[in-house]
Motif scaffolding. Structure first.
Motif, mmCIF file in Angstrom:
data_model
loop_
_atom_site.group_PDB
_atom_site.id
_atom_site.type_symbol
_atom_site.label_atom_id
_atom_site.label_comp_id
_atom_site.label_asym_id
_atom_site.label_seq_id
_atom_site.Cartn_x
_atom_site.Cartn_y
_atom_site.Cartn_z
ATOM 1 N N LEU A 1 0.684 -1.151 -0.014
ATOM 2 C CA LEU A 1 -0.112 0.007 0.122
ATOM 3 C C LEU A 1 0.931 1.310 -0.051
ATOM 4 C CD1 LEU A 1 -2.668 1.563 0.092
ATOM 5 C CD2 LEU A 1 -2.662 1.314 2.645
ATOM 6 N N ARG A 2 1.999 1.145 0.736
ATOM 7 C CA ARG A 2 2.934 2.222 0.770
ATOM 8 C C ARG A 2 3.455 2.699 -0.625
ATOM 9 N NH1 ARG A 2 6.386 5.061 4.270
ATOM 10 N NH2 ARG A 2 8.267 5.634 3.318
ATOM 11 N N ASP A 3 4.109 1.626 -1.153
ATOM 12 C CA ASP A 3 4.513 1.732 -2.381
ATOM 13 C C ASP A 3 3.440 2.232 -3.536
ATOM 14 O OD1 ASP A 3 6.954 0.830 -1.473
ATOM 15 O OD2 ASP A 3 6.442 -1.307 -2.202
ATOM 16 N N LYS A 4 2.173 1.819 -3.635
ATOM 17 C CA LYS A 4 1.171 2.276 -4.497
ATOM 18 C C LYS A 4 0.697 3.649 -4.146
ATOM 19 C CE LYS A 4 -2.371 -0.515 -5.111
ATOM 20 N NZ LYS A 4 -3.673 -1.485 -5.135
ATOM 21 N N LEU A 5 0.640 3.994 -2.946
ATOM 22 C CA LEU A 5 0.375 5.251 -2.712
ATOM 23 C C LEU A 5 1.452 6.537 -3.010
ATOM 24 C CD1 LEU A 5 -1.173 4.928 1.189
ATOM 25 C CD2 LEU A 5 -2.331 5.863 -1.102
ATOM 26 N N ILE A 6 2.647 6.088 -2.741
ATOM 27 C CA ILE A 6 3.679 6.924 -3.254
ATOM 28 C C ILE A 6 3.742 7.057 -4.834
ATOM 29 C CG2 ILE A 6 6.389 7.016 -3.650
ATOM 30 C CD1 ILE A 6 6.623 5.813 -1.064
ATOM 31 N N VAL A 7 3.369 5.867 -5.598
ATOM 32 C CA VAL A 7 3.439 5.891 -7.259
ATOM 33 C C VAL A 7 2.131 6.889 -7.535
ATOM 34 C CG1 VAL A 7 2.792 4.587 -9.063
ATOM 35 C CG2 VAL A 7 4.414 3.857 -7.607
ATOM 36 N N ILE A 8 1.097 6.822 -6.897
ATOM 37 C CA ILE A 8 -0.146 7.598 -7.175
ATOM 38 C C ILE A 8 0.218 9.056 -6.954
ATOM 39 C CG2 ILE A 8 -2.721 7.981 -6.561
ATOM 40 C CD1 ILE A 8 -2.754 5.079 -5.912
ATOM 41 N N ALA A 9 0.769 9.243 -5.643
ATOM 42 C CA ALA A 9 1.123 10.705 -5.112
ATOM 43 C C ALA A 9 2.199 11.296 -6.177
ATOM 44 C CB ALA A 9 1.262 10.755 -3.767
ATOM 45 N N GLU A 10 3.134 10.600 -6.564
ATOM 46 C CA GLU A 10 3.816 11.060 -7.521
ATOM 47 C C GLU A 10 3.404 11.648 -8.633
ATOM 48 O OE1 GLU A 10 8.556 9.719 -8.650
ATOM 49 O OE2 GLU A 10 6.971 7.965 -8.716
ATOM 50 N N ARG A 11 2.435 10.747 -9.116
ATOM 51 C CA ARG A 11 1.705 10.904 -10.490
ATOM 52 C C ARG A 11 0.861 12.075 -10.371
ATOM 53 N NH1 ARG A 11 -0.409 6.718 -11.190
ATOM 54 N NH2 ARG A 11 -2.552 7.092 -10.409
ATOM 55 N N THR A 12 0.249 12.199 -9.163
ATOM 56 C CA THR A 12 -0.605 13.258 -8.973
ATOM 57 C C THR A 12 0.132 14.781 -9.302
ATOM 58 O OG1 THR A 12 -2.170 11.946 -7.775
ATOM 59 C CG2 THR A 12 -2.439 14.326 -7.408
ATOM 60 N N ILE A 13 1.124 14.584 -8.099
ATOM 61 C CA ILE A 13 2.167 15.929 -8.089
ATOM 62 C C ILE A 13 2.597 16.438 -9.486
ATOM 63 C CG2 ILE A 13 3.845 16.924 -7.126
ATOM 64 C CD1 ILE A 13 3.602 15.049 -4.832
ATOM 65 N N ALA A 14 3.105 15.366 -10.120
ATOM 66 C CA ALA A 14 3.695 15.724 -11.483
ATOM 67 C C ALA A 14 2.693 16.212 -12.477
ATOM 68 C CB ALA A 14 4.253 14.358 -12.004
ATOM 69 N N GLN A 15 1.524 15.747 -12.474
ATOM 70 C CA GLN A 15 0.533 16.447 -13.278
ATOM 71 C C GLN A 15 -0.422 17.365 -12.981
ATOM 72 O OE1 GLN A 15 -1.895 12.884 -13.777
ATOM 73 N NE2 GLN A 15 -0.603 11.839 -15.273
ATOM 74 N N ASN A 16 -0.546 17.692 -11.613
ATOM 75 C CA ASN A 16 -1.521 18.763 -10.958
ATOM 76 C C ASN A 16 -0.813 19.604 -9.999
ATOM 77 O OD1 ASN A 16 -3.614 17.710 -12.865
ATOM 78 N ND2 ASN A 16 -3.584 16.165 -11.558
ATOM 79 N N GLY A 17 0.453 19.374 -9.565
ATOM 80 C CA GLY A 17 0.869 20.213 -8.490
ATOM 81 C C GLY A 17 0.733 19.414 -6.923
ATOM 82 N N LEU A 18 1.482 19.887 -6.070
ATOM 83 C CA LEU A 18 1.280 19.577 -4.539
ATOM 84 C C LEU A 18 -0.321 19.737 -4.196
ATOM 85 C CD1 LEU A 18 2.952 18.112 -2.404
ATOM 86 C CD2 LEU A 18 3.786 20.409 -1.723
ATOM 87 N N SER A 19 -0.748 20.845 -4.397
ATOM 88 C CA SER A 19 -2.211 21.228 -3.846
ATOM 89 C C SER A 19 -3.212 20.213 -4.408
ATOM 90 C CB SER A 19 -2.499 22.801 -4.402
ATOM 91 O OG SER A 19 -2.622 22.754 -5.871
ATOM 92 N N ALA A 20 -2.953 19.548 -5.187
ATOM 93 C CA ALA A 20 -3.878 18.447 -5.690
ATOM 94 C C ALA A 20 -3.909 17.228 -4.951
ATOM 95 C CB ALA A 20 -3.608 18.291 -7.284
ATOM 96 N N LEU A 21 -2.919 16.952 -4.080
ATOM 97 C CA LEU A 21 -3.035 15.929 -3.108
ATOM 98 C C LEU A 21 -3.832 15.779 -2.150
ATOM 99 C CD1 LEU A 21 -0.812 13.537 -3.435
ATOM 100 C CD2 LEU A 21 0.418 14.580 -1.659
ATOM 101 N N ARG A 22 -4.738 15.040 -2.503
ATOM 102 C CA ARG A 22 -5.859 14.973 -1.204
ATOM 103 C C ARG A 22 -6.133 13.561 -0.835
ATOM 104 N NH1 ARG A 22 -7.532 19.467 -4.673
ATOM 105 N NH2 ARG A 22 -8.487 17.818 -6.189
ATOM 106 N N ALA A 23 -6.425 13.186 0.447
ATOM 107 C CA ALA A 23 -6.229 11.810 0.973
ATOM 108 C C ALA A 23 -7.570 10.965 0.351
ATOM 109 C CB ALA A 23 -6.615 11.908 2.397
ATOM 110 N N ARG A 24 -8.801 11.916 0.165
ATOM 111 C CA ARG A 24 -9.924 11.031 -0.371
ATOM 112 C C ARG A 24 -9.611 10.539 -1.826
ATOM 113 N NH1 ARG A 24 -14.608 10.290 1.684
ATOM 114 N NH2 ARG A 24 -14.467 12.017 3.319
ATOM 115 N N ASP A 25 -8.996 11.330 -2.584
ATOM 116 C CA ASP A 25 -8.809 10.914 -3.972
ATOM 117 C C ASP A 25 -7.524 9.828 -3.917
ATOM 118 O OD1 ASP A 25 -10.409 12.823 -4.831
ATOM 119 O OD2 ASP A 25 -8.907 14.570 -5.199
ATOM 120 N N LEU A 26 -6.613 10.073 -3.158
ATOM 121 C CA LEU A 26 -5.710 8.857 -3.066
ATOM 122 C C LEU A 26 -6.309 7.611 -2.536
ATOM 123 C CD1 LEU A 26 -2.827 10.966 -1.119
ATOM 124 C CD2 LEU A 26 -2.635 10.149 -3.658
ATOM 125 N N ALA A 27 -7.091 7.571 -1.776
ATOM 126 C CA ALA A 27 -7.854 6.404 -1.202
ATOM 127 C C ALA A 27 -8.658 5.863 -2.167
ATOM 128 C CB ALA A 27 -8.659 6.760 -0.057
#
Length: 199
Positions: free
Chosen positions: A12-38
């Protein structure tokens, strides 16, 4: 041997890092939200906080990967650089610019992540920054062999701050008034002029 729970937790940790990495790269740090990640990871929101203390911890894990990629690109550029220490500084700084331009939102996240006031940066962050500083301090030590170690360290940070500022403002053309295509030239002008004082 890891238990099934530990394995699932790491997965789960590895999966979340990959998802967060893609989210930040595409939309920026402000787009990182727990509900979307989950939702994308297929887990409960609470499960995120069983793996990471908070979203800042997750961002730092992503930033560690970004730092590694940045360091690798700078090292690759330096491997093909001339032996002249001034030109090594120029090549390093231009590689830094190219990485920032190609990975703008991920690069910004390296410096935009929030930490409580007075809290020191994690050891790994300091270590990665230290590696970047080494790329600068090594040629500076050749250019200015008479400088004391403490002064050389300050000079290294000053030069990094200068290049970082040029890149940061340069990538925002409206603020800098300079086209991104001229940033490399500006960096070279500043570094060559700065180091000309050795002669």
């Amino acid at each position: 041997m890891a238990t099934k729970t530990e394995i699932r937790r790491q997965e789960l940790r590895d999966k979340l890092i990959v998802i967060a990495e893609r989210t930040i790269a595409q939309n920026g740090l402000s787009a990182l939200r727990a509900r979307d990640l989950a939702g994308e990871a297929g887990c409960a929101v609470g499960a995120i906080y069983n793996v990471f203390g908070d979203l800042t911890d997750l961002t730092l894990a992503v930033n560690a990967r970004t730092f590694h990629r940045l360091g690798a690109e700078v090292a690759e550029a330096l491997a093909a650089a001339p032996e002249d220490p001034v030109e090594q500084l120029v090549v390093m700084a231009q590689a830094y610019h190219h990485f920032a331009a190609s990975n703008h939102l991920s690069w910004r996240a390296l410096f935009d992540v929030e930490r409580p006031a007075g809290e020191a940066a994690p050891d790994w962050y300091l270590a990665e920054m230290g590696q970047l500083f080494t790329y600068i301090s090594d040629p500076l030590a050749v250019i200015f062999p008479e400088r004391e170690a403490e002064e050389l360290a300050l000079l290294t940070r000053a030069l990094f701050s200068s290049v970082h500022g040029i890149v940061l403002l340069g990538l925002d053309e409206a603020s800098a008034g300079v086209s991104t295509g001229k940033i490399d030239h500006m960096i070279a002008l500043v570094l060559r002029q700065f180091t000309a004082s050795r002669k």
